[in-house]
Enzyme design. Structure first.
Site, PDB file in Angstrom:
ATOM      1  N   CYS A   1       0.727  -1.363   0.037  1.00 50.65           N
ATOM      2  CA  CYS A   1      -0.072  -0.035  -0.029  1.00 50.65           C
ATOM      3  C   CYS A   1       0.944   1.272   0.058  1.00 50.65           C
ATOM      4  O   CYS A   1       0.443   2.331  -0.404  1.00 50.65           O
ATOM      5  CB  CYS A   1      -0.907   0.023   1.281  1.00 50.65           C
ATOM      6  SG  CYS A   1      -1.804  -1.574   1.440  1.00 50.65           S
TER       7      CYS A   1
ATOM      8  N   ASP B   1      -6.079 -11.567   0.378  1.00 52.82           N
ATOM      9  CA  ASP B   1      -6.400 -11.457  -1.131  1.00 52.82           C
ATOM     10  C   ASP B   1      -6.608 -12.632  -1.598  1.00 52.82           C
ATOM     11  O   ASP B   1      -7.281 -12.434  -2.956  1.00 52.82           O
ATOM     12  CB  ASP B   1      -5.178 -10.724  -1.931  1.00 52.82           C
ATOM     13  CG  ASP B   1      -5.161  -9.315  -1.598  1.00 52.82           C
ATOM     14  OD1 ASP B   1      -5.958  -8.884  -0.617  1.00 52.82           O
ATOM     15  OD2 ASP B   1      -4.719  -8.656  -2.212  1.00 52.82           O
TER      16      ASP B   1
HETATM   17  C1  LIG Z   1       0.131  -0.389  -5.040  1.00 51.60           C
HETATM   18  C2  LIG Z   1      -0.892  -1.111  -4.101  1.00 51.60           C
HETATM   19  C3  LIG Z   1      -1.499  -0.080  -3.491  1.00 51.60           C
HETATM   20  C4  LIG Z   1      -2.430  -0.728  -2.481  1.00 51.60           C
HETATM   21  N1  LIG Z   1      -2.931  -0.073  -1.461  1.00 51.60           N
HETATM   22  C5  LIG Z   1      -3.678  -0.261  -0.720  1.00 51.60           C
HETATM   23  C6  LIG Z   1      -4.610   0.399   0.259  1.00 51.60           C
HETATM   24  O1  LIG Z   1      -4.059   1.618   0.240  1.00 51.60           O
HETATM   25  N2  LIG Z   1      -5.298  -0.077   1.181  1.00 51.60           N
HETATM   26  C7  LIG Z   1      -5.518  -1.502   1.320  1.00 51.60           C
HETATM   27  O2  LIG Z   1      -6.323  -1.894   1.960  1.00 51.60           O
HETATM   28  N3  LIG Z   1      -5.010  -2.380   0.314  1.00 51.60           N
HETATM   29  C8  LIG Z   1      -4.171  -1.814  -0.479  1.00 51.60           C
HETATM   30  N4  LIG Z   1      -3.419  -2.706  -1.320  1.00 51.60           N
HETATM   31  C9  LIG Z   1      -3.888  -3.923  -1.399  1.00 51.60           C
HETATM   32  C10 LIG Z   1      -3.078  -4.711  -0.241  1.00 51.60           C
HETATM   33  O3  LIG Z   1      -1.743  -4.615  -0.628  1.00 51.60           O
HETATM   34  C11 LIG Z   1      -3.088  -6.193  -0.361  1.00 51.60           C
HETATM   35  O4  LIG Z   1      -4.558  -6.282   0.068  1.00 51.60           O
HETATM   36  C12 LIG Z   1      -2.824  -7.119   0.634  1.00 51.60           C
HETATM   37  O5  LIG Z   1      -1.004  -6.839   0.313  1.00 51.60           O
HETATM   38  C13 LIG Z   1      -3.069  -8.459   0.751  1.00 51.60           C
HETATM   39  O6  LIG Z   1      -2.302  -9.306   1.423  1.00 51.60           O
HETATM   40  P1  LIG Z   1      -2.119 -10.936   1.222  1.00 51.60           P
HETATM   41  O7  LIG Z   1      -1.030 -11.229   2.384  1.00 51.60           O
HETATM   42  O8  LIG Z   1      -3.362 -11.427   1.169  1.00 51.60           O
HETATM   43  O9  LIG Z   1      -1.472 -10.773  -0.254  1.00 51.60           O
HETATM   44  P2  LIG Z   1       0.105 -10.519  -0.765  1.00 51.60           P
HETATM   45  O10 LIG Z   1       0.486  -9.310   0.052  1.00 51.60           O
HETATM   46  O11 LIG Z   1      -0.286 -10.474  -2.036  1.00 51.60           O
HETATM   47  O12 LIG Z   1       1.026 -11.526  -0.416  1.00 51.60           O
HETATM   48  C14 LIG Z   1       0.962 -12.913  -0.869  1.00 51.60           C
HETATM   49  C15 LIG Z   1       2.286 -13.658  -0.964  1.00 51.60           C
HETATM   50  O13 LIG Z   1       2.338 -14.951  -0.898  1.00 51.60           O
HETATM   51  C16 LIG Z   1       3.411 -15.063  -2.029  1.00 51.60           C
HETATM   52  N5  LIG Z   1       3.097 -16.339  -2.828  1.00 51.60           N
HETATM   53  C17 LIG Z   1       2.135 -16.273  -3.836  1.00 51.60           C
HETATM   54  N6  LIG Z   1       1.903 -17.788  -4.318  1.00 51.60           N
HETATM   55  C18 LIG Z   1       2.916 -18.481  -3.671  1.00 51.60           C
HETATM   56  C19 LIG Z   1       3.355 -19.736  -3.577  1.00 51.60           C
HETATM   57  N7  LIG Z   1       2.848 -20.730  -4.427  1.00 51.60           N
HETATM   58  N8  LIG Z   1       4.169 -20.000  -2.808  1.00 51.60           N
HETATM   59  C20 LIG Z   1       4.883 -19.162  -1.841  1.00 51.60           C
HETATM   60  N9  LIG Z   1       4.458 -17.927  -1.770  1.00 51.60           N
HETATM   61  C21 LIG Z   1       3.482 -17.432  -2.719  1.00 51.60           C
HETATM   62  C22 LIG Z   1       3.575 -13.906  -2.789  1.00 51.60           C
HETATM   63  O14 LIG Z   1       4.820 -13.821  -3.490  1.00 51.60           O
HETATM   64  C23 LIG Z   1       3.367 -12.449  -1.741  1.00 51.60           C
HETATM   65  O15 LIG Z   1       4.665 -12.485  -1.247  1.00 51.60           O
HETATM   66  C24 LIG Z   1      -2.551  -2.223  -2.238  1.00 51.60           C
HETATM   67  C25 LIG Z   1      -1.946  -3.082  -3.335  1.00 51.60           C
HETATM   68  C26 LIG Z   1      -0.927  -2.488  -4.101  1.00 51.60           C
HETATM   69  C27 LIG Z   1      -0.113  -3.402  -5.261  1.00 51.60           C
END
Ligand SMILES: Cc1cc2nc3c(=O)[nH]c(=O)nc-3n(C[C@H](O)[C@H](O)[C@H](O)COP(=O)(O)OP(=O)(O)OC[C@H]3O[C@@H](n4cnc5c(N)ncnc54)[C@H](O)[C@@H]3O)c2cc1C
Length: 457
Positions: free
Chosen positions: A45, A290
């Site tokens: 983010c 996500d």
């Molecule tokens: C530019 C940007 C701005 C954002 N701004 C906001 C904001 O202001 N407010 C907000 O609420 N949200 C925001 N978001 C969204 C927020 O970043 C995501 O909702 C959050 O990162 C989700 O977290 P997560 O752990 O579910 O997934 P992720 O952060 O995507 O983490 C998943 C991890 O799993 C790893 N992975 C995937 N598949 C495998 C596998 N098979 N084996 C091992 N590792 C794996 C990936 O490489 C990654 O490291 C933003 C996103 C971006 C890109």
């Protein structure tokens, strides 16, 4: 007996589960987190603000380092991609992304937090250099590096990430063209609100006749041109836009292929279906962030609205349940906020369009008022739209934008929706007032009063 907890993914939800389990005193477990990246626990983010130059060093976006977790007893495995989940055997297969070595890992309980990835549209010559997507810290570093040597940029997609990058480029005096295929940017908002936001962005960006921001809607990019680096963007309507770089911000999709292959049930948008304890359809497998779908508290339907705020709450909930205690994640309202320059843009719950589609008896009110006492030097306009069900007399959603605290009003509405307040109860809300902060009757209450008067006229 000591339980072996394995977590796949190290973005936001995975580290949250790890941190919460480490804090759980009466649960005897080992924790092994596997991620395909070479870092964990960072704020995606914050990337637009790093690119803009507001954050001096990308390292500042790292929330926790592997060493910090390891000192507390968790094992963090970097550069390890999970390639297979075997629910019946309670095992996963992990491939080292550097050596290609494959390893079998056993678990008692597994958490899938694999997140999402940018959609790459199939556009001619998309493989040219200086065409970027944004998700990881390295993406942010690459984009900033190129931006600092660029005069022109194109952003493909008018969602909130596109808007945040538009701000970053504008602040760095890069002439930027945003291209959105749909008739409106920010499609999460009602169309007329999106259009008002677009006008505000353009007038703010180009207020000194700089004309360095352009927003094109209802036109799709069909090709890129260039010998090695991208030089031109060609649109369906025949426009040719010269550029030094392109950002693809055309949406994301959940990383759920390994879950689907393992027979784990998927739901909306191919995100993993979970119950309110973050349990998947397979025994001892949880999911958060996500990669999961969400239950929408107003429409009572499943949706996919991937956000960092939700990922953290879900991670906490998953950890509590993994440790054998009980916690239920109620669901979401899709509350979100973004900004362009001084303009805050926020929403919660259902828009008018969505509410009508779900069959609610919709009544709305949109008002533009001063966010503070009009005589205060920093008073600014705030536009609020409230969506209410006439029969239930309940607020279904709200959208806001303006120079002031749009998110303060939206957060207030989010609490009211969660508390299932009627409009009448909402009007009695004892909101704070002093001239530097609000008006005697907050713009939010004024907007609600207009609807109330219509219902009881
Ligand atoms: C530019 C940007 C701005 C954002 N701004 C906001 C904001 O202001 N407010 C907000 O609420 N949200 C925001 N978001 C969204 C927020 O970043 C995501 O909702 C959050 O990162 C989700 O977290 P997560 O752990 O579910 O997934 P992720 O952060 O995507 O983490 C998943 C991890 O799993 C790893 N992975 C995937 N598949 C495998 C596998 N098979 N084996 C091992 N590792 C794996 C990936 O490489 C990654 O490291 C933003 C996103 C971006 C890109």
């Amino acid at each position: 007996m000591k339980q072996k907890i394995v977590i796949i993914g190290g973005g936001a939800a995975g580290p949250k589960i790890t941190a919460k389990l480490l804090r759980t005193k009466d649960f005897d477990c080992s924790i092994d987190l596997y991620t395909q990246e070479n870092i964990i626990s960072y704020s995606a983010c914050g990337l637009p603000y790093y690119i803009e130059g507001l954050i001096s060093n990308s390292e500042k976006l790292i929330v926790r380092r592997p060493e910090q977790f390891e000192q507390q007893g968790a094992n963090i495995h970097l550069n390890k991609k999970c390639i297979k989940i075997m629910p019946d055997a309670h095992k996963i297969l992990v491939r080292d992304t550097v050596t290609d070595e494959i390893q079998e890992v056993e678990y008692d309980k597994l958490a899938i937090t694999t997140g999402a990835r940018p959609i790459i549209p199939s556009i001619k010559n998309i493989g040219l250099k200086n065409i970027f997507t944004i998700r990881t810290i390295q993406d942010g570093v690459n984009i900033r590096q190129k931006m600092l040597n660029s005069k022109n940029a194109v952003i493909l997609g008018g969602g909130y990430i596109g808007i945040e990058l538009l701000e970053a480029f504008h602040a760095n005096k890069v002439h930027t063209v945003m291209i959105e295929r749909e008739p409106h940017i920010l499609s999460l908002f009602d169309p007329e609100i999106s259009d008002m936001i677009k006008e505000q962005i353009l007038s703010m960006a180009n207020r000194n006749n700089e004309n360095n921001v352009e927003i094109i809607t209802s036109d799709a990019v069909v090709a890129f041109e260039g010998s090695e680096n991208v030089e031109k963007v060609i649109t369906q309507s025949g426009r040719i836009i010269e550029t030094d770089m392109v950002i693809i911000a055309a949406g994301i999709r959940p990383n759920t292929e390994i879950a689907a292959d393992a027979g784990i049930e998927l739901g909306v948008s191919n995100a993993i279906r979970v119950n309110n304890r973050m349990q998947t359809s397979k025994k001892d497998i949880y999911a958060a962030g996500d990669c999961t779908e969400n239950f929408h508290l107003v429409s009572r339907n499943y949706v996919w609205i991937p956000l960092g705020s939700t990922a953290n709450k879900q991670g906490r909930c998953a950890a509590i349940n993994i440790s054998g205690k009980y916690d239920a994640f109620a669901g979401i309202l899709g509350s979100a906020v973004t900004k362009f320059d001084k303009l805050a843009i926020s929403l919660t719950g259902l828009t008018e369009t969505e509410a009508k589609n779900f069959g609610f008896d919709v009544i709305t009110s949109t008002m533009t008022k001063k966010d503070k006492a009009g005589y205060m030097p920093n008073a600014d306009d705030i536009t609020l739209k409230l969506v209410v069900d006439r029969r239930l007399k309940k607020i279904l959603g709200a959208q806001a934008f303006g120079g002031g605290d749009a998110d303060k009003r939206i957060n207030t509405v989010a609490s009211a929706i969660l508390a299932e307040q009627t409009l009448d109860e909402f009007l009695h809300l004892d909101m704070t007032y002093a001239p530097p902060f609000s008006t005697a009757l907050d713009p939010l209450l004024s907007t609600a009063l207009v609807i109330n008067n219509q219902i009881y006229k």
